[in-house]
Structure formats: C-alpha cells, structure tokens
Scaffold this motif. Structure first.
Motif, PDB file in Angstrom:
ATOM      1  N   CYS A 255       0.819  -1.219   0.000  1.00 26.64           N
ATOM      2  CA  CYS A 255       0.000   0.000   0.000  1.00 26.64           C
ATOM      3  C   CYS A 255       0.849   1.264   0.000  1.00 26.64           C
ATOM      4  N   SER A 256       2.126   1.160   0.399  1.00 30.53           N
ATOM      5  CA  SER A 256       2.993   2.340   0.416  1.00 30.53           C
ATOM      6  C   SER A 256       3.544   2.700  -0.950  1.00 30.53           C
ATOM      7  N   VAL A 257       3.434   1.773  -1.941  1.00 29.31           N
ATOM      8  CA  VAL A 257       3.998   2.067  -3.261  1.00 29.31           C
ATOM      9  C   VAL A 257       3.100   1.615  -4.410  1.00 29.31           C
ATOM     10  N   ALA A 258       2.087   0.804  -4.131  1.00 33.56           N
ATOM     11  CA  ALA A 258       1.332   0.180  -5.220  1.00 33.56           C
ATOM     12  C   ALA A 258      -0.165   0.284  -4.974  1.00 33.56           C
ATOM     13  N   LYS A 259      -0.917  -0.154  -5.984  1.00 30.98           N
ATOM     14  CA  LYS A 259      -2.379  -0.178  -5.917  1.00 30.98           C
ATOM     15  C   LYS A 259      -2.873  -1.553  -6.336  1.00 30.98           C
ATOM     16  N   LEU A 260      -4.041  -1.929  -5.821  1.00 32.80           N
ATOM     17  CA  LEU A 260      -4.624  -3.236  -6.096  1.00 32.80           C
ATOM     18  C   LEU A 260      -5.449  -3.174  -7.371  1.00 32.80           C
ATOM     19  N   ASN A 261      -5.187  -4.101  -8.285  1.00 29.02           N
ATOM     20  CA  ASN A 261      -5.922  -4.171  -9.551  1.00 29.02           C
ATOM     21  C   ASN A 261      -7.159  -5.060  -9.417  1.00 29.02           C
ATOM     22  N   ALA A 262      -7.964  -5.064 -10.468  1.00 26.54           N
ATOM     23  CA  ALA A 262      -9.191  -5.867 -10.465  1.00 26.54           C
ATOM     24  C   ALA A 262      -8.892  -7.363 -10.450  1.00 26.54           C
ATOM     25  N   ASP A 263      -7.756  -7.787 -11.004  1.00 27.04           N
ATOM     26  CA  ASP A 263      -7.395  -9.209 -11.029  1.00 27.04           C
ATOM     27  C   ASP A 263      -6.628  -9.627  -9.773  1.00 27.04           C
TER      28      ASP A 263
END
Length: 457
Positions: free
Chosen positions: A386-394
C-alpha cells in the motif's frame, strides 16, 4: 485585482499599550437585550475570585417602581431566609424584600491571547491585550437557599420523631494509589474543578462608576504613552522580513500549528526550515511515489537548480522505473516495528527492498507469492504494498504511477547509477528466492514420506 484599482485610502497608526494587560477583563451580558444595559445601574456589591477568574455583581432593583410587585418580593425574601431569621447568617435581602439581582460569570473562552480592546482617538488606534473574557448571567441563589433550608427542616423533624437510634452498616473504603496519568485525568474532571472553585473565597472589591474620577484615570491607561509610542515607531523602521519575524514568533507559531495538525504531518513553515534532503524525505514519505517534476513542484523553494535536487534525491529515495520512492530505512527506522504484528524494522526493510526490486523487473506482483518468499505475515506484505502500489481488479498489485521513460532517457547518468544499485543487490534477492524454494521442496518430501498406517504401528 490590479493595485491601481484598489488604492490606499488612509493609513492609521496602531499602538500597543500594556499598562492594563495583566488586569483587563471584558464583561459580557449575553442574555440581556441591547436596549437593557447596566451603564447606569447601581451596584450594591461586587466580589471576585482572582485565581478562577470569577466575578459576581449585585445590581439594585428599584423597589419603588410601579412595575415592582412588593408582595412577591417579600415572599421571595421569606422563602430564602425563612420567617425566623438567623442572626449569625448573612441575610440574602437586608431590606426584607427582593431588592437586588445577582449576576455570576462564566468563561466562554479559555484562550484569550488573540483578543484585544482597542480605542480610537485623533486618528490613532490604541490596543490593549485582555487578561480574560467572562459572560455574566443572572443567578437565583435564593431558590437554592430555600431548598437547602427546607431539606434541613425536614431532616430535623425526622430526627426529632425517631425514638431510638438505628444501627446502620458502615462501609469502609480505602483510597487507591493513583499514578501520574490518573491524577491528571482527575484534575481535569468537572467535580475536581467545581471543588476548587467553591473552595476559593470571594474577595470583595470596590465598584467605581464609569463617570467617576478613578474610572477616568483607568481609561487613560488604555492609551499608549508618548515614550512607548516613540519606541514603537523606531522598532518599525526595519525591513519587511525582520518586521514579520518580530510580529510572528516562529517558535510559537510552529507549536500552535503542530498541535492542530494530525500526527506525522509537517506544516509548510516548518518544512522550509529543514535541509533539502530532509524536505525530500518528508515529501516522498507522504506522497509515496512521485516523478521528478512533481518533487520539484512540492518543494518550498521552486527556484532550486535541478542538478542540486538530483544530487540530494538518492540520499532519500530510490528510482523505480523512472519514479522516485522513499527509502525503506525512512519508513521503518531502526528500533521500530510494523503496525499489525510487530515485525522488527530489519525484516520489514529487507522485505520492502525485495518488493521494490521485483517492481523494477515486472509490472504486476501477487501478494501471496511475496508473503511466501519474504516469510512475512500477509498483513505486513499488504502494508508494504500500500505504500507504493495499488490493487488491480485481477487481485494483482502494480505501481501507483506508470513507468516514466522520459526521466530515464534524459537523466541517463543517475538512472545508470540506480540500475547498478539494484543489480548489486540482485544476487542477494535471488539467493533469498532459491533458499525459500529449497525449504518448500524439503517440506514437500517430508510430507510424502508420512504414512498414516505406519504411524499406528
């Protein structure tokens, strides 16, 4: 708006008077109408509690007015003191009828440092800081005296009717030893503050009419003297920056702003006082992932040369596919632990560096694979992602910003140094992956040799 369209109409000098600064109070009467004032009212008694800043003023009532109900006034006096007056007790109404109305103060504002009383004379404004602001509201203490007297009379009658003294069970309670935290909480409670206010005795004071000589002399103290005025004028003959420093205390301003801001948030004024590397650390830590252009836009001094910022960036962040991310040691300093399961900072930094390394090689990562390789709980892996990325739909994770190829092409030298940094650590990360796979294969072989039937023999 153009300055020519908004000309200065008049300049009025403002002077600060401190003669009454420690003794000036503002009395407000919020429950009275504008037409009903006490400017000409007759004060029969006035007393204060200087420690708790309480004021009590008794105003005389015109008992000879045609609007005054004499019968009702006598009934109020009898109800408060009783028909048989106690010579030792001070009577509520000395004349035997309700001849006054009492006003008690309360503090609507605790911090009065921002308020001043200003007077204007001869095109000059003279300001005096106030010590306190109190709201005066009418109190009906005679009703309380009536209730106490009635209860006391009823209790006396009950004691007189009792022939024998009844035995009563007594419960003994021992006071607990309180620590510093409990003591401070108790001192802030309503009961404790009310007890302090009631224990402080009233101090009787003299009330001077506004037209009296004493009141006139006190009003003159609201004006700044000529000597202080000359000193103020000479003190203002300074530059703009020095004047602002004199007008606004940086130390006090930072303390007030920091108390209002959430934790881990730095105000812009305090950010300007930091070194460039520390400024970049704060910006990268709050913004997570930024391009070089965004960093220069967020810096307090936007006139800094680009090469100076580029020299400081590697001291606070790492380059991931053209974007800058704060270093792991800044997120998890030595001696700290993760917020969920309390994983030590050393393991969190190692896992975060591995995740950043993987993002330099591929666009998407899976959380369960990262948890298996780093041997960290799933919650900690999510915290790092969560400090560098985002969660995708897959259900995969990708960087917050897309790759910035323009920066890598324009700043080839710094890009090559960052790539060399990750290449030097690649062997360490690859060994970590291999050791994890070996442990998994060994565990699988151990499970295949297990036979439930043989275990029963």
């Amino acid at each position: 708006m153009d300055e020519e369209d908004d000309p200065v109409v008049e300049e009025i000098p403002v002077y600060l008077s401190k003669t009454l600064a420690e003794n000036l109070y503002v009395l407000q009467y919020p429950v009275k109408s504008s037409a009903s004032t006490f400017d000409d009212g007759q004060v029969v008694n006035c007393c204060v509690k200087p420690i708790n800043q309480q004021v009590k003023v008794d105003y005389a009532l015109n008992t000879a007015s045609k609007n005054y109900d004499s019968f009702k006034g006598e009934q109020f006096a009898i109800a408060a003191d009783g028909k048989e007056k106690d010579r030792q007790a001070k009577p509520t109404f000395r004349s035997g009828t309700m001849d006054k109305q009492s006003f008690m103060s309360s503090k609507p504002i605790e911090d009065v440092n921002r308020y001043m009383v200003c007077v204007m004379q001869d095109r000059e404004i003279h300001a005096t800081p106030v010590r306190g602001i109190v709201s005066m509201r009418q109190v009906f203490s005679y009703f309380d005296k009536q209730d106490k007297r009635t209860k006391a009379e009823q209790k006396a009658e009950q004691d007189a009717d009792a022939d024998e003294e009844e035995l009563k069970q007594v419960t003994v309670k021992f006071a607990r030893t309180e620590n510093e935290k409990v003591r401070k909480a108790r001192e802030k409670s309503f009961n404790y503050i009310s007890k302090l206010e009631s224990e402080e005795p009233w101090c009787e004071t003299f009330w001077h009419n506004k037209k009296s000589t004493t009141a006139e002399l006190e009003r003159h103290k609201l004006f700044c003297s000529s000597g202080s005025r000359d000193g103020a004028e000479s003190a203002l003959n300074v530059g703009t920056a020095e004047y602002l420093d004199m007008l606004i205390s940086k130390e006090k301003t930072d303390r007030n702003i920091d108390s209002m801001l959430p934790s881990r948030v730095v105000c812009m004024h305090k950010l300007k006082q930091m070194a460039l590397v520390d400024q970049i650390k704060v910006i990268l830590k709050d913004a997570k992932v930024l391009t070089f252009h965004q960093i220069t836009e967020l810096l307090p001094d936007r006139t800094l040369p680009a090469d100076k910022v580029l020299r400081s960036l590697p001291l606070a962040g790492v380059l991931i596919r053209g974007n800058w991310v704060v270093q792991s040691e800044i997120i998890y300093p030595e001696g700290s632990v993760s917020s969920t399961n309390g994983v030590p900072a050393e393991q969190m930094c190692k896992a975060r560096d591995y995740i950043l390394f993987r993002f330099t090689q591929c666009d998407k990562l899976e959380r369960h694979q990262l948890a298996f390789i780093t041997q960290l709980p799933s919650e900690e892996i999510r915290e790092i992602l969560c400090s560098v990325a985002k969660l995708n739909a897959d259900r995969t994770w990708s960087l917050l910003l897309p790759p910035n190829e323009d920066f890598s092409a324009n700043e080839q030298e710094i890009s090559d140094r960052q790539n060399a940094f990750w290449t030097a650590r690649a062997d360490k990360f690859n060994e970590m992956e291999k050791s994890t796979k070996r442990v998994r294969k060994k565990s699988s072989r151990s499970e295949s040799k297990y036979d439930p039937k043989m275990s029963n023999g």
